[in-house]
Design a protein around this motif. Structure first.
Motif: not given
Length: 334
Positions: A15-17, A114-123
């Motif tokens: 978690r945290g990514c 699940g991932l604890g996302v802190q930043f997300l980049v997508v197309g």
């Protein structure tokens, strides 16, 4: 790079990514631009990078045999992502359960819980969730409330063309290996484990290393001048990829004959780097005609390598072609 199969294998330390998700089929220059942006954010936030992919790819799940040709299987995709410096690869099984998950539930279950996302980049054209209802704007909306940032990468252009997996497939299918390599950032290659075949070529003095291909839709077909590599050993070779219509025409296979070299390759993982298409695959009236054409193909491959000695390594060279690292062993069982 750590491989995580399924949400059930995520642990508290995962978690945290910073993350991105998609097919990443071929890991071409457009994908590499997304990964570069991801790594920049990871360094800025002191967080690991994570790429989320699906197996099978969604279009393979829905369209089956009508799905586009696969540029890279999971094993090769793992290696290509690892070479880009990614820390983790999360692979989710694309099945009816995941297919039915709506976009908001996907964000909550996968990205947040699940991932604890802190930043997300997508197309810039990314869609997700049941009926592809999720998009960049939904991610931004949820991110503002949940506390993670979202960015998108604009269309990546090379030589005034949009770089995409679809474009790479078109170039490979037409035999334009040079332009495909420009978009991939490397020559196109396929790797697989060498299996026993009918040993028909051995009877004619041209033994081949046979690699079974898992997908019935092939990104390219025909006879090619190639480089064959096992670990740091590289040999000029000639290869046929397709359905062998003069023999059985049932199962797709990649057959590779080393030029002026002998090596025991059974059971080893062979990397095949495609250099030039020599001709299309065709059906011959009998095995004698096939045999004569194989000899002619071998000579055509020799002529190609003789004419391009300055570009290619010599047999058994330990240096790397186009400075691209070999595909090392990965913790995947296929």
């Amino acid at each position: 790079m750590e491989l995580i199969r399924g949400l059930h294998n995520l642990r508290p330390q995962h978690r945290g990514c910073v993350a991105t998700l998609g097919n990443f089929d071929g890991v071409h220059l457009g994908h590499q631009a997304v990964l570069a942006q991801l790594k920049q954010q990871a360094q800025k936030r002191n967080l690991p990078t994570c790429v989320l992919v699906f197996e099978p790819q969604p279009r393979e799940f829905f369209a089956r045999r009508q799905a586009p040709a696969r540029l890279s299987l999971l094993r090769d995709k793992y290696q290509l992502l690892a070479q880009q410096g990614i820390d983790r690869l999360l692979c989710l099984a694309f099945n009816q359960r995941l297919r039915g998950l709506d976009a908001r539930a996907f964000i909550q279950n996968v990205l947040l819980d699940g991932l604890g996302v802190q930043f997300l980049v997508v197309g810039d054209d990314f869609r997700f969730g049941c009926d592809r209802a999720g998009d960049f704007h939904l991610l931004q909306e949820v991110g503002q409330d949940a506390g993670f940032d979202v960015a998108h990468t604009h269309t990546f252009m090379r030589a005034d063309e949009r770089v995409s997996s679809t474009r790479v497939r078109t170039l490979l299918a037409s035999g334009n290996l040079q332009q495909a390599a420009v978009m991939l950032g490397r020559p196109y290659q396929i790797s697989g484990r060498v299996i026993y075949g009918r040993q028909l070529g051995r009877q004619w003095g041209v033994p081949t290393a046979n690699i079974a291909l898992r997908h019935p839709v092939l990104p390219l077909q025909g006879v090619f001048a190639v480089l064959a590599r096992v670990d740091d050993q590289i040999w000029p070779a000639v290869a046929n990829i397709g359905f062998r219509p003069s023999v059985d025409s049932l199962v797709p296979r990649l057959e590779v004959h080393l030029l002026d070299a002998q090596a025991h390759l059974y059971g080893q993982r062979l990397q095949v780097i495609f250099c030039a298409r020599l001709r299309e695959e065709q059906k011959f009236a009998d095995l004698h005609q096939l045999q004569q054409q194989i000899y002619a193909d071998i000579q055509s491959a020799r002529d190609y390598f003789d004419a391009h000695k300055a570009m290619h390594v010599q047999p058994s060279a330990s240096v790397n072609l186009w400075a691209h690292p070999p595909l090392a062993s990965a913790p995947l069982a296929y």
